[in-house]
Design a protein around this motif. Structure first.
Motif, short mmCIF file in Angstrom:
data_model
loop_
_atom_site.label_atom_id
_atom_site.label_comp_id
_atom_site.label_asym_id
_atom_site.label_seq_id
_atom_site.Cartn_x
_atom_site.Cartn_y
_atom_site.Cartn_z
N ARG A 281 2.10 -17.10 7.19
CA ARG A 281 0.75 -16.72 6.80
C ARG A 281 0.70 -15.43 5.98
O ARG A 281 1.48 -14.51 6.19
CB ARG A 281 -0.10 -16.52 8.05
N SER A 282 -0.30 -15.37 5.12
CA SER A 282 -0.63 -14.13 4.42
C SER A 282 -2.11 -14.17 4.06
O SER A 282 -2.49 -14.02 2.91
CB SER A 282 0.22 -13.98 3.16
N SER A 283 -2.96 -14.43 5.05
CA SER A 283 -4.37 -14.68 4.79
C SER A 283 -5.20 -13.41 4.90
O SER A 283 -5.07 -12.65 5.86
CB SER A 283 -4.92 -15.70 5.80
N ASP A 284 -6.05 -13.18 3.90
CA ASP A 284 -7.10 -12.16 3.98
C ASP A 284 -8.41 -12.92 4.05
O ASP A 284 -8.99 -13.28 3.02
CB ASP A 284 -7.04 -11.23 2.77
N MET A 285 -8.86 -13.19 5.27
CA MET A 285 -10.01 -14.06 5.45
C MET A 285 -11.29 -13.45 4.90
O MET A 285 -12.12 -14.14 4.32
CB MET A 285 -10.16 -14.41 6.93
N ALA A 286 -11.45 -12.12 5.06
CA ALA A 286 -12.66 -11.47 4.54
C ALA A 286 -12.72 -11.58 3.02
O ALA A 286 -13.78 -11.85 2.45
CB ALA A 286 -12.68 -10.01 4.98
N ALA A 287 -11.58 -11.38 2.35
CA ALA A 287 -11.55 -11.53 0.90
C ALA A 287 -11.87 -12.97 0.51
O ALA A 287 -12.60 -13.21 -0.46
CB ALA A 287 -10.18 -11.13 0.37
#
Length: 339
Positions: A281-287
């Motif tokens: 994973r490398s998720s920036d959910m807010a972005a």
């Protein structure tokens, strides 16, 4: 250029992260931030900064009332106040012609959904659900809808998140919805999104094991059946004190399984012929949420979590509450209405 504004700091991390992200984009101007008249100590407790400091860092005006914010005439607003105030604030913003993003969850009450119906008139109303922008969830959605494991027999969704108790409003279930009102969107909206099936009946059990300061369950388990026969096990834990994954999802189908854990590979696929691991994973959910919000405003995408999605989610939450009270299953029709 899109002129955006923030109202409310109750959602803490999300209020500041969303706004800072937009402020870095060339096509966005932050018109103002509004503390909704909250004392500095309240904002500091919620967001680990003060409204004055935050506005100064962004070099934008600070106002103290939502009417003042409307006078700045932003094109879009981020609503990050107390959950019970989300829908009334969204209604005012939509009626003023603004695009609206509401931090998770939009609401936990059916009357709020009914109040907002028909209000957005072509403007974006995007409801927060960060997990829909998480790499593992997106991959699960893509692979399940691509038919990789055949017909889905069962789906287990487990959410583990400590109950929000830092602020008085979070401890008051009438203002926050309690843990189930706060995180129910993860259970019901994700289950429908991942499988494409709405629940037609459910049975719910609940208890409060650790957070007695909240007069609401901190642990909930929902068993249900989807409209195409899939079985669901939806679990919320807000009392676990040891290290444990934030999210676990397992889908079992006629031709294999898909599994995701938030602390692991995005997905693990297994059939009788092979096993494969997804990417780390490398998720920036807010972005992801903010990029999607802008795409919706530009007409390039439709809301990933819409008012219709939240309507269904809230009906499921209300059906689960009814099941907890009666000790009996609750039925829903294909539109998500309680029977």
């Amino acid at each position: 250029m899109i002129r955006a504004a923030l109202t409310g700091f109750s959602q803490g991390y999300y209020a500041t992260v969303y706004t800072r992200y937009l402020a870095r984009l060339k096509e966005v101007e932050i018109a103002a931030v509004c503390d909704e008249g909250a004392p500095a100590a309240y904002v500091q407790e919620c967001a680990f900064t003060t409204a004055q400091t935050f506005a100064a860092q962004l070099a934008v005006p600070l106002v103290h009332d939502f009417t003042e914010l409307l006078e700045k005439k932003p094109d879009a607003v981020l609503i990050c106040g107390e959950t019970a105030a989300h829908a009334p604030t969204a209604l005012r913003a939509l009626e003023a012609g603004m695009h609206v993003f509401v931090a998770k969850p939009l609401t936990f009450r059916g009357e709020d959904i009914r109040m907002l119906r028909g209000a957005h008139g072509g403007r974006t109303l995007l409801c927060g659900n960060p997990l829909k922008y998480e790499q593992g969830m997106e991959e699960m959605h893509r692979r399940l809808h691509g038919g990789e494991i055949g017909r889905v027999y069962s789906l287990r969704v487990m959410i583990n998140h400590l109950a929000m108790t830092r602020q008085a409003w979070e401890r008051d279930a009438s203002r926050s919805g309690g843990p189930f009102g706060t995180y129910g969107v993860y259970l019901f909206d994700l289950a429908r999104w991942l499988t494409g099936q709405k629940l037609t009946r459910l049975y719910a059990l609940a208890g409060n094991f650790e957070t007695k300061e909240i007069d609401a369950p901190d642990t909930v388990k929902v068993l249900g059946q989807g409209e195409q026969g899939a079985q669901f096990s939806l679990e919320l834990y807000s009392a676990i004190r040891h290290a444990y994954p934030f999210v676990q999802i397992e889908a079992v189908g006629s031709e294999g399984t898909l599994v995701t854990r938030y602390d692991n590979y995005a997905t693990i696929a297994q059939t009788t012929r092979w096993t494969s691991f997804g990417e780390l994973r490398s998720s920036d959910m807010a972005a992801g949420e903010m990029e999607h919000f802008l795409a919706c405003i530009r007409g390039e995408e439709t809301e990933r979590c819409s008012l219709k999605d939240m309507d269904y989610t809230v009906r499921c939450i209300e059906a689960a509450w009814a099941s907890m009270r009666t000790g009996s299953p609750a039925a829903l029709d294909r539109e998500g209405e309680m029977c």
